[in-house]
Design a protein around this motif. Structure first.
Motif, PDB file in Angstrom:
ATOM      1  N   UNK A   1       0.806  -1.098   0.004  1.00 31.87           N
ATOM      2  CA  UNK A   1      -0.116  -0.085   0.130  1.00 31.87           C
ATOM      3  C   UNK A   1       0.801   1.252  -0.018  1.00 31.87           C
ATOM      4  N   UNK A   2       0.415   2.133  -0.853  1.00 27.32           N
ATOM      5  CA  UNK A   2       1.339   3.492  -1.090  1.00 27.32           C
ATOM      6  C   UNK A   2       1.259   4.242   0.321  1.00 27.32           C
ATOM      7  N   UNK A   3       0.225   4.217   0.935  1.00 28.96           N
ATOM      8  CA  UNK A   3       0.047   4.956   2.281  1.00 28.96           C
ATOM      9  C   UNK A   3      -0.041   3.884   3.579  1.00 28.96           C
ATOM     10  N   UNK A   4       0.149   4.604   4.639  1.00 29.89           N
ATOM     11  CA  UNK A   4      -0.165   3.668   5.807  1.00 29.89           C
ATOM     12  C   UNK A   4      -1.644   3.412   6.158  1.00 29.89           C
ATOM     13  N   UNK A   5      -2.189   2.561   6.765  1.00 28.96           N
ATOM     14  CA  UNK A   5      -3.504   2.574   6.834  1.00 28.96           C
ATOM     15  C   UNK A   5      -4.470   3.610   7.334  1.00 28.96           C
ATOM     16  N   UNK A   6      -3.870   4.593   8.395  1.00 28.43           N
ATOM     17  CA  UNK A   6      -4.564   5.469   8.915  1.00 28.43           C
ATOM     18  C   UNK A   6      -4.675   6.471   7.786  1.00 28.43           C
ATOM     19  N   UNK A   7      -3.709   6.832   7.293  1.00 24.92           N
ATOM     20  CA  UNK A   7      -3.611   7.845   6.092  1.00 24.92           C
ATOM     21  C   UNK A   7      -4.690   7.568   5.047  1.00 24.92           C
ATOM     22  N   UNK A   8      -4.610   6.225   4.407  1.00 29.98           N
ATOM     23  CA  UNK A   8      -5.418   5.689   3.599  1.00 29.98           C
ATOM     24  C   UNK A   8      -6.895   5.846   3.992  1.00 29.98           C
ATOM     25  N   UNK A   9      -7.066   5.622   5.229  1.00 28.29           N
ATOM     26  CA  UNK A   9      -8.427   5.798   5.791  1.00 28.29           C
ATOM     27  C   UNK A   9      -8.883   7.084   5.699  1.00 28.29           C
ATOM     28  N   UNK A  10      -8.034   8.280   6.076  1.00 29.24           N
ATOM     29  CA  UNK A  10      -8.440   9.683   6.177  1.00 29.24           C
ATOM     30  C   UNK A  10      -8.745  10.023   4.744  1.00 29.24           C
ATOM     31  N   UNK A  11      -7.865   9.601   3.732  1.00 28.78           N
ATOM     32  CA  UNK A  11      -7.939  10.098   2.586  1.00 28.78           C
ATOM     33  C   UNK A  11      -9.333   9.280   1.733  1.00 28.78           C
ATOM     34  N   UNK A  12      -9.804   8.053   2.161  1.00 29.55           N
ATOM     35  CA  UNK A  12     -10.879   7.702   1.840  1.00 29.55           C
ATOM     36  C   UNK A  12     -12.232   8.532   2.454  1.00 29.55           C
ATOM     37  N   UNK A  13     -12.144   8.702   3.949  1.00 24.29           N
ATOM     38  CA  UNK A  13     -13.184   9.337   4.598  1.00 24.29           C
ATOM     39  C   UNK A  13     -13.452  10.809   4.011  1.00 24.29           C
ATOM     40  N   UNK A  14     -12.353  11.495   3.650  1.00 25.32           N
ATOM     41  CA  UNK A  14     -12.430  12.890   3.042  1.00 25.32           C
ATOM     42  C   UNK A  14     -13.010  13.013   1.666  1.00 25.32           C
ATOM     43  N   UNK A  15     -12.634  12.134   0.986  1.00 25.27           N
ATOM     44  CA  UNK A  15     -13.085  11.938  -0.390  1.00 25.27           C
ATOM     45  C   UNK A  15     -14.546  11.237  -0.241  1.00 25.27           C
ATOM     46  N   UNK A  16     -14.889  10.547   0.744  1.00 25.91           N
ATOM     47  CA  UNK A  16     -16.411  10.123   0.809  1.00 25.91           C
ATOM     48  C   UNK A  16     -17.285  11.448   1.007  1.00 25.91           C
ATOM     49  N   UNK A  17     -16.879  12.179   2.340  1.00 27.84           N
ATOM     50  CA  UNK A  17     -17.519  13.390   2.574  1.00 27.84           C
ATOM     51  C   UNK A  17     -17.795  14.289   1.456  1.00 27.84           C
ATOM     52  N   UNK A  18     -16.643  14.512   0.908  1.00 27.42           N
ATOM     53  CA  UNK A  18     -16.561  15.578  -0.264  1.00 27.42           C
ATOM     54  C   UNK A  18     -17.741  14.985  -1.482  1.00 27.42           C
ATOM     55  N   UNK A  19     -17.856  13.613  -1.637  1.00 22.87           N
ATOM     56  CA  UNK A  19     -18.659  13.264  -2.719  1.00 22.87           C
ATOM     57  C   UNK A  19     -20.205  13.333  -2.115  1.00 22.87           C
ATOM     58  N   UNK A  20     -20.475  13.173  -0.727  1.00 28.45           N
ATOM     59  CA  UNK A  20     -21.522  13.433  -0.312  1.00 28.45           C
ATOM     60  C   UNK A  20     -22.278  14.860  -0.478  1.00 28.45           C
ATOM     61  N   UNK A  21     -21.222  15.494   0.121  1.00 25.71           N
ATOM     62  CA  UNK A  21     -21.500  17.062  -0.034  1.00 25.71           C
ATOM     63  C   UNK A  21     -21.925  17.612  -1.300  1.00 25.71           C
ATOM     64  N   UNK A  22     -20.870  17.321  -2.182  1.00 25.15           N
ATOM     65  CA  UNK A  22     -21.162  17.673  -3.688  1.00 25.15           C
ATOM     66  C   UNK A  22     -22.507  16.684  -4.310  1.00 25.15           C
ATOM     67  N   UNK A  23     -22.662  15.773  -3.834  1.00 25.68           N
ATOM     68  CA  UNK A  23     -23.878  14.943  -4.397  1.00 25.68           C
ATOM     69  C   UNK A  23     -25.190  15.774  -3.841  1.00 25.68           C
ATOM     70  N   UNK A  24     -25.147  16.304  -2.715  1.00 26.31           N
ATOM     71  CA  UNK A  24     -26.148  17.233  -2.279  1.00 26.31           C
ATOM     72  C   UNK A  24     -26.460  18.292  -3.044  1.00 26.31           C
TER      73      UNK A  24
END
Length: 163
Positions: free
Chosen positions: A1-24
């Motif tokens: 994995x390019x990132x460690x798991x906590x960093x990968x998780x943070x990136x995933x969560x931030x992108x998810x939240x941005x997707x939800x906000x932009x989707x709304x």
């Protein structure tokens, strides 16, 4: 994995939240009859990346999040085809609206699941996610998205000039 798991998780969560906000924002635009091209591209890209990156977490067997992710990818493929390949022509307009709202709902569904898993007060209310508070919350979210989908279908109609 390019990132460690906590960093990968943070990136995933931030992108998810941005997707939800932009989707709304996109669904609000659909309800108002607006295309919002930039917001739409951002929503679809972040939601696609959210679904894809969900498969980047370590796992040993297929579980419900993988199934939701796979469903989301299929929904997004149809959504992208309706929007960018079929250019919202004819029935593809309704297909686009339904799949865009469904993709947003699936992302929000996972957010609610994660909130009940990771937030201590919510985890106490529904430790196994089979308790009434979890079920009621998910039913209310589903009802909200059914309404948003209906309103988006009514609002995002073709104009006299075919746009």
């Amino acid at each position: 994995m390019i990132f460690d798991l906590p960093m990968f998780t943070l990136i995933h969560v931030v992108i998810s939240v941005l997707g939800i906000i932009s989707g709304l924002v996109v669904v609000g635009g659909l309800m108002a009859g607006a295309r919002l091209e930039g917001w739409t591209a951002f929503f679809l890209a972040t939601t696609l990346f959210t679904s894809l990156s969900g498969f980047g977490f370590p796992f040993t067997q297929v579980s419900p999040p993988h199934i939701v992710g796979a469903i989301s990818l299929v929904v997004l493929a149809v959504c992208l085809a309706a929007r960018y390949w079929k250019h919202l022509a004819g029935k593809w307009r309704a297909t686009y609206v339904v799949t865009a709202v469904t993709a947003l709902y699936l992302n929000t569904f996972v957010l609610v699941v994660q909130l009940f898993v990771k937030t201590p007060p919510l985890a106490q209310l529904a430790p196994t996610q089979q308790e009434p508070p979890f079920a009621v919350t998910q039913v209310l979210i589903l009802a909200l998205f059914v309404y948003l989908g209906w309103a988006a279908l009514r609002g995002f109609r073709p104009t006299r000039f075919g746009s």
